[in-house]
Design a protein around this motif. Structure first.
Motif, PDB file in Angstrom:
ATOM      1  N   SER A   1       3.967 -13.583  -4.076  1.00  0.00           N
ATOM      2  CA  SER A   1       4.620 -13.224  -2.966  1.00  0.00           C
ATOM      3  C   SER A   1       3.797 -13.137  -1.807  1.00  0.00           C
ATOM      4  O   SER A   1       2.982 -12.362  -1.833  1.00  0.00           O
ATOM      5  N   THR A   2       3.868 -13.869  -0.747  1.00  0.00           N
ATOM      6  CA  THR A   2       3.055 -13.843   0.473  1.00  0.00           C
ATOM      7  C   THR A   2       3.675 -13.157   1.593  1.00  0.00           C
ATOM      8  O   THR A   2       3.221 -12.605   2.503  1.00  0.00           O
ATOM      9  N   GLY A   3       4.920 -12.660   1.353  1.00  0.00           N
ATOM     10  CA  GLY A   3       5.728 -12.090   2.239  1.00  0.00           C
ATOM     11  C   GLY A   3       6.058 -10.644   1.612  1.00  0.00           C
ATOM     12  O   GLY A   3       5.297 -10.116   0.493  1.00  0.00           O
ATOM     13  N   PRO A   4       7.170  -9.921   2.151  1.00  0.00           N
ATOM     14  CA  PRO A   4       7.536  -8.625   1.539  1.00  0.00           C
ATOM     15  C   PRO A   4       8.170  -8.649   0.159  1.00  0.00           C
ATOM     16  O   PRO A   4       8.617  -9.756  -0.164  1.00  0.00           O
ATOM     17  N   ILE A   5       7.842  -7.686  -0.677  1.00  0.00           N
ATOM     18  CA  ILE A   5       8.420  -7.531  -2.170  1.00  0.00           C
ATOM     19  C   ILE A   5       9.152  -6.327  -1.893  1.00  0.00           C
ATOM     20  O   ILE A   5       9.045  -5.155  -1.628  1.00  0.00           O
TER      21      ILE A   5
ATOM     22  N   LEU B   1       4.886  -4.476   1.514  1.00  0.00           N
ATOM     23  CA  LEU B   1       4.290  -5.370   2.478  1.00  0.00           C
ATOM     24  C   LEU B   1       2.723  -5.646   2.426  1.00  0.00           C
ATOM     25  O   LEU B   1       2.088  -4.895   2.710  1.00  0.00           O
ATOM     26  N   PRO B   2       2.546  -6.560   1.538  1.00  0.00           N
ATOM     27  CA  PRO B   2       1.022  -6.950   1.175  1.00  0.00           C
ATOM     28  C   PRO B   2       0.180  -7.705   2.232  1.00  0.00           C
ATOM     29  O   PRO B   2      -1.072  -7.915   2.020  1.00  0.00           O
ATOM     30  N   HIS B   3       0.857  -7.840   3.378  1.00  0.00           N
ATOM     31  CA  HIS B   3       0.033  -8.534   4.526  1.00  0.00           C
ATOM     32  C   HIS B   3      -0.518  -9.834   3.895  1.00  0.00           C
ATOM     33  O   HIS B   3      -1.783 -10.307   4.215  1.00  0.00           O
ATOM     34  N   HIS B   4       0.327 -10.713   3.288  1.00  0.00           N
ATOM     35  CA  HIS B   4       0.056 -12.216   2.800  1.00  0.00           C
ATOM     36  C   HIS B   4      -0.884 -12.224   1.785  1.00  0.00           C
ATOM     37  O   HIS B   4      -1.317 -13.074   1.556  1.00  0.00           O
ATOM     38  N   GLN B   5      -0.899 -11.095   1.149  1.00  0.00           N
ATOM     39  CA  GLN B   5      -1.813 -11.263  -0.074  1.00  0.00           C
ATOM     40  C   GLN B   5      -0.971 -11.750  -1.187  1.00  0.00           C
ATOM     41  O   GLN B   5      -0.086 -11.103  -1.857  1.00  0.00           O
ATOM     42  N   PRO B   6      -1.192 -12.981  -1.779  1.00  0.00           N
ATOM     43  CA  PRO B   6      -0.146 -13.440  -2.521  1.00  0.00           C
ATOM     44  C   PRO B   6      -0.184 -13.478  -4.040  1.00  0.00           C
ATOM     45  O   PRO B   6       1.103 -13.414  -4.681  1.00  0.00           O
ATOM     46  N   PHE B   7      -1.066 -12.561  -4.722  1.00  0.00           N
ATOM     47  CA  PHE B   7      -0.902 -12.281  -6.261  1.00  0.00           C
ATOM     48  C   PHE B   7      -0.697 -11.009  -6.677  1.00  0.00           C
ATOM     49  O   PHE B   7      -1.216 -10.115  -6.104  1.00  0.00           O
TER      50      PHE B   7
ATOM     51  N   ARG C   1       9.407   5.045  12.892  1.00  0.00           N
ATOM     52  CA  ARG C   1       9.353   3.751  11.916  1.00  0.00           C
ATOM     53  C   ARG C   1       9.521   4.152  10.543  1.00  0.00           C
ATOM     54  O   ARG C   1       9.396   5.294  10.090  1.00  0.00           O
ATOM     55  N   ARG C   2       9.915   3.029   9.849  1.00  0.00           N
ATOM     56  CA  ARG C   2      10.378   3.375   8.269  1.00  0.00           C
ATOM     57  C   ARG C   2       9.039   2.986   7.413  1.00  0.00           C
ATOM     58  O   ARG C   2       9.297   3.133   6.366  1.00  0.00           O
ATOM     59  N   ASN C   3       7.893   2.527   7.872  1.00  0.00           N
ATOM     60  CA  ASN C   3       6.741   2.188   7.141  1.00  0.00           C
ATOM     61  C   ASN C   3       5.481   3.070   6.988  1.00  0.00           C
ATOM     62  O   ASN C   3       5.305   3.531   8.022  1.00  0.00           O
ATOM     63  N   LEU C   4       5.184   3.376   6.087  1.00  0.00           N
ATOM     64  CA  LEU C   4       4.030   3.930   5.627  1.00  0.00           C
ATOM     65  C   LEU C   4       2.957   3.047   5.720  1.00  0.00           C
ATOM     66  O   LEU C   4       2.826   2.324   4.875  1.00  0.00           O
TER      67      LEU C   4
ATOM     68  N   ASP D   1       1.489  -1.964   3.843  1.00  0.00           N
ATOM     69  CA  ASP D   1       2.774  -0.977   4.250  1.00  0.00           C
ATOM     70  C   ASP D   1       3.638  -0.779   3.061  1.00  0.00           C
ATOM     71  O   ASP D   1       3.983  -1.766   2.507  1.00  0.00           O
ATOM     72  N   ILE D   2       4.203   0.410   3.066  1.00  0.00           N
ATOM     73  CA  ILE D   2       5.515   0.545   2.238  1.00  0.00           C
ATOM     74  C   ILE D   2       6.549   1.009   3.261  1.00  0.00           C
ATOM     75  O   ILE D   2       6.289   1.903   4.036  1.00  0.00           O
TER      76      ILE D   2
END
Length: 963
Positions: free
Chosen positions: A792-796, A808-814, A737-740, A840-841
């Protein structure tokens, strides 16, 4: 001949519109209304002119001088005494028109002067009843319109006097006829005077001008208010959601009758579209689609017409909106916010508004003027002039409530009946039909739109200003997962019933208005139960004829293949884990759980036999996934700072460049701050933020692989010697997997203040590439982010020419950028109750939206009684990696349609054009692209059992399939 004079408080006519309070502005308008009373015109024998109060000439006998209250203090002290001695007729104008007119009716010398002027040499002139003159209200209205026309002339730099000899003559004759009660003659001369004033206006602007009556519907509308709207001689644009309309109608059925009649007669035009005003830019496209579906349906039920023009009062603008409007047959929008928030507010009368994906609708962005206030009525000419000069299309939007208490708006309507001096009242629909756009095709970037929700929620001291959005997205993802399983079961069983889906969707999306966290958490439990039931039913169908040992059916509900690490809890002594064969590549057995690396096909499943956990062996690996202060996978290497416990370095495997660093922080500026929020420095973004210090008390490596590596950090956040919070932070790396993964628990001892932009707990990121492009994701597609705030509610994505880091903020928007290479992802602000967070990163991930979906819709594990061998298969397949299958549902058919129809909803996530091939486990008979009202747009080609369709950038598309 002595002209009547209006005394203004300013040296220049146009100055009456500037820095004028409400009371003074009303007095000026009433002064002009009074000056055009037929009695005043007949007595003076002329139309009034204006003088500045400080330059008022010596009073003369029988001169009529009208003094607004705002001018009294600026007239020389002795002037009023001199006027009384000279026999000057002084009339005072106040903010109240009724009291202003009472002063006129009670003036004895004015009546004598009228008799002398109208009957020269007659010793026994007739007595004129001033209060019974004809068309008095129309004369007063003309005075107001005359003032506004004069102001318009000045604003257009046309300094010739609007007043003309012919206009004076006509108006004087009309006034005399009015006093004599000669009805046809009064109407004739008054009509000609209005037309003459229109002709004067056309000298400096000869093209039609347009006025838009925008009525904001309130829940307290009475039947009388509704009837008044419908009895108007122009079209009223009624701005409302269907929810407010429904509440209004339920309170009074008579309101509905009046509004329906108004709609049929063309007196009412609906501006709206949505059922209720939710914070839609921060929610899913599915929720916005549902709002339109319900709203349109309710408009039809209540008023027998849908909304033709989109508009709303609170913030709801986004660059996905034009695309959604087109899906519902709406071609026009009012690009406006009557609320807080940031958006491109350059005013245009008629332009093409382009969506993120290139879809356009017609738009208007003129900021409305309230006709409830005299001060803003005086600004109508200025706004018309701006439109004339900028767009070469004169347009002003006049906003009001259904019940108007001031006379100014009715003054405009009265003169409209005679001539459109300032402009013709139109519905927005007529306005778009009758005018050409300015040639501007405006494609605003999403970064220019920022919602006010965080500031408003913290300012109102509401709970969970961040967590409420995350909980909604969890519900949305669970619902999408349920539609996948429930509809797939129906397809396999030959059924097509949309009832239960519609009921559950309504229950979910009604939550979008209040976003109550506790209610959303309860609903998640209901959805989890339904997902479990449907996935078990599907697993039974797929494993019904198999024989062998107990095992598992594992489902990948996403439309792309993935290598995933699946967790199997070891809660009982006889727990089983999958056998390492086929799609199961690696296994790690710990005391509390086992972890397996499994290869999944797109929208597919894997069946795998089980084995006793006690007998299972962990796969051997030469390279650990975690060690002292580091974690790694095949794709990245992450180094943990031994002093802070933060992410010190993140690099790609085989490279030396540090791509990203991270730490947990508390921002201190809101607790006193080093720069005031109102200062110029703050607005320029040069304030240097101050943060807490992160201290690690212990760093423990708890798992080393071969499937999962884990490090747990315990520590504190400090401000010098003051402890602000304690935290527990868990890092996990996964094989293949590429995510930490980061799991964080914070226990604050210092809560943030009510300044959410500079007082918060956050994950703070810094990256090395100064020229990197930062992208956010709203409403399930990406956009280029701005330099300060980021929603951003999705990936940055942080991307340069060599690497792409995905947060990847898990839909945390601010989120908030504090420099070109730094960003804070807000976790806890004032009122937030959440203390557990996931983040996740990822390094060099090709499709960020796909990874985000993997984290929000994980693999579903279903134990089954018998599995003969390990195998995998797909159920649906989408050829374009940027196009994701969002939901599957039985189609809601009209009465003339029959057969098992199913709707498949897709979203394009990367602003790319895609030609898609869509395959299903059953052979499709026919397929169509439909809009969200069910209208067929075109029939699609089916080749080799694959459905071919075109997907525009950021498109939300529905494909209807008949098996």
């Amino acid at each position: 001949m002595l002209q009547s004079t209006i005394v203004l408080p300013s040296w220049h006519l146009e100055d009456v519109t500037r820095d004028t309070n409400e009371k003074d502005a009303a007095a000026v308008l009433n002064a002009y209304a009074l000056a055009f009373h037929p009695a005043v015109i007949a007595a003076a024998g002329s139309v009034a002119t204006w003088k500045a109060a400080p330059s008022l000439e010596n009073p003369q006998i029988d001169q009529i001088v009208i003094v607004p209250e705002s001018s009294r203090a600026k007239v020389e002290r002795n002037w009023f005494k001199q006027a009384e001695e000279a026999g000057t007729i002084v009339l005072f104008a106040s903010a109240d028109r009724t009291s202003t007119l009472e002063g006129l009716l009670e003036h004895p010398r004015l009546i004598e002067l009228i008799q002398q002027k109208m009957n020269p040499g007659d010793e026994n002139p007739p007595t004129y009843q001033i209060g019974e003159s004809l068309l008095i209200e129309d004369f007063l209205a003309l005075g107001v319109v005359y003032l506004l026309t004069s102001l318009l002339s000045q604003a257009m730099y046309h300094y010739d006097n609007v007043q003309e000899t012919r206009f004076d003559e006509l108006l004087i004759e009309a006034a005399k006829s009015s006093l004599k009660k000669e009805e046809p003659r009064t109407a004739e001369f008054f009509q000609q005077a209005c037309e003459q004033l229109l002709e004067s206006r056309e000298k400096f602007y000869s093209v039609d001008a347009h006025l838009i009556d925008l009525c904001l519907l309130s829940a307290g509308m009475t039947a009388e208010d509704a009837k008044a709207l419908c009895e108007s001689e122009h079209t009223v644009n009624l701005l409302c959601t269907s929810e407010v309309l429904k509440k209004t109608v339920e309170q009074s059925p008579e309101v509905r009758q009046a509004l329906v009649q108004g709609v049929h007669e063309g007196k009412i035009s609906i501006v709206g579209g949505e059922q209720s005003e939710t914070p839609s830019p921060l929610l899913s496209l599915q929720s916005l689609r549902w709002q339109f579906e319900q709203g349109m349906q309710e408009y039809e039920e209540l008023l027998e017409t849908p909304a033709q023009i989109w508009g709303r009062m609170t913030f709801g603008l986004s660059t996905q909106l034009p695309m959604m409007l087109k899906k519902f047959g709406m071609n026009s929008a009012y690009h406006l916010v009557l609320d807080d928030g940031i958006y491109p507010d350059d005013e245009q009368s008629h332009f093409s508004w382009e969506s993120r994906g290139g879809v356009t609708v017609q738009g208007i962005s003129r900021i409305p003027l309230s006709v409830e206030n005299a001060s803003t009525v005086l600004k109508i000419p200025e706004r018309l002039a701006e439109a004339m000069n900028h767009d070469h299309l004169a347009c002003a939007v006049l906003a009001r409530w259904p019940k108007i208490r001031n006379p100014w708006f009715f003054d405009l309507l009265r003169i409209q009946k005679y001539a459109p001096v300032l402009g013709k009242f139109n519905s927005l629909e007529q306005f778009f039909e009758e005018t050409d756009n300015s040639g501007h095709s405006v494609g605003h970037e999403q970064r220019h739109y920022l919602s006010p929700n965080l500031d408003q929620l913290t300012g109102r001291d509401e709970a969970d200003p961040i967590g409420r959005f995350q909980e909604f997205w969890k519900c949305q993802n669970l619902f999408s997962l349920w539609t996948y399983f429930a509809t797939t079961n129906q397809i396999l069983n030959g059924k097509s019933d949309a009832t239960s889906l519609q009921e559950l969707e309504t229950k979910l999306l009604k939550q979008a208005t209040k976003l109550d966290k506790s209610t959303l958490v309860e609903f998640q439990n209901e959805l989890k139960s339904k997902v479990l039931q449907e996935s078990q039913d599907l697993a039974k169908l797929l494993s019904a004829k198999q024989e062998g040992k107990p095992g598992f059916v594992l489902f990948n509900p996403l439309s792309h293949a993935q290598n995933s690490v699946v967790r199997f809890p070891l809660e009982q002594s006889n727990s089983i884990v999958p056998v390492v064969e086929g799609a199961v590549k690696h296994l790690q057995v710990d005391t509390d759980a086992a972890y397996a690396v499994v290869e999944f096909p797109a929208c597919g499943f894997v069946t795998t036999p089980g084995q006793a956990a006690s007998a299972a062996k962990t796969t051997r690996s030469k390279v650990p996934l975690a060690g002292e202060f580091y974690l790694q996978s095949e794709f990245y290497y992450a180094q943990i700072d031994p002093e802070t416990g933060g992410l010190q370095r993140l690099r790609a495997q085989g490279a030396t460049e540090n791509l990203l660093s991270e730490r947990v922080v508390y921002r201190l500026d809101g607790d006193g701050g080093n720069v005031a929020r109102s200062s110029g420095q703050w607005s320029q973004g040069v304030a240097e933020p101050t943060y807490s210090r992160m201290v690690a008390d212990s760093i423990t490596t708890t798992k080393t692989g071969p499937v999962v590596g884990e490090i747990v950090v315990q520590g504190r956040l400090m401000d010098q010697d003051r402890e602000l919070a304690t935290f527990v932070k868990t890092y996990r790396s996964y094989r293949g997997r590429r995510n930490l993964e980061i799991k964080l628990s914070i226990e604050p001892k210092q809560m943030p203040s009510q300044l959410p932009d500079r007082s918060y707990y956050a994950l703070r990121f810094a990256w090395s590439a100064a020229g990197a492009v930062v992208k956010g994701n709203l409403q399930q597609s990406e956009y280029i982010a701005g330099e300060r705030r980021l929603e951003s509610t999705g990936p940055i994505e942080i991307e340069d020419s060599d690497h792409r880091i995905t947060l990847l903020p898990h839909h945390q928007p601010f989120h908030q950028r504090t420099g070109m290479r730094m960003m804070d992802s807000l976790l806890i602000v004032h009122g937030e109750t959440a203390r557990e967070f996931s983040y996740d990163i990822a390094v060099d991930i090709a499709h960020s939206a796909a990874l985000s979906d993997e984290l929000s819709q994980p693999i579903q594990v279903v134990p089954v009684n018998a599995v003969s061998n390990s195998k995998s298969a797909w159920l649906y397949h989408v050829s374009a990696p940027s196009v994701n299958l969002m939901e599957v549902r039985p189609a809601a058919l009209s009465e003339d349609q029959s057969g098992p129809h199913y709707d498949f909803d897709f979203i394009e996530t990367e602003r790319r054009h895609a030609n898609v091939r869509f395959a299903l486990f059953r052979k499709p008979s026919k397929a169509w692209e439909v809009d969200f009202s069910g209208k067929i747009l075109n029939e699609l080609t089916i080749e080799n059992d694959e459905i071919h369709f075109e997907c525009l950038p950021c498109d939300y598309i529905r494909i209807r399939v008949l098996f």
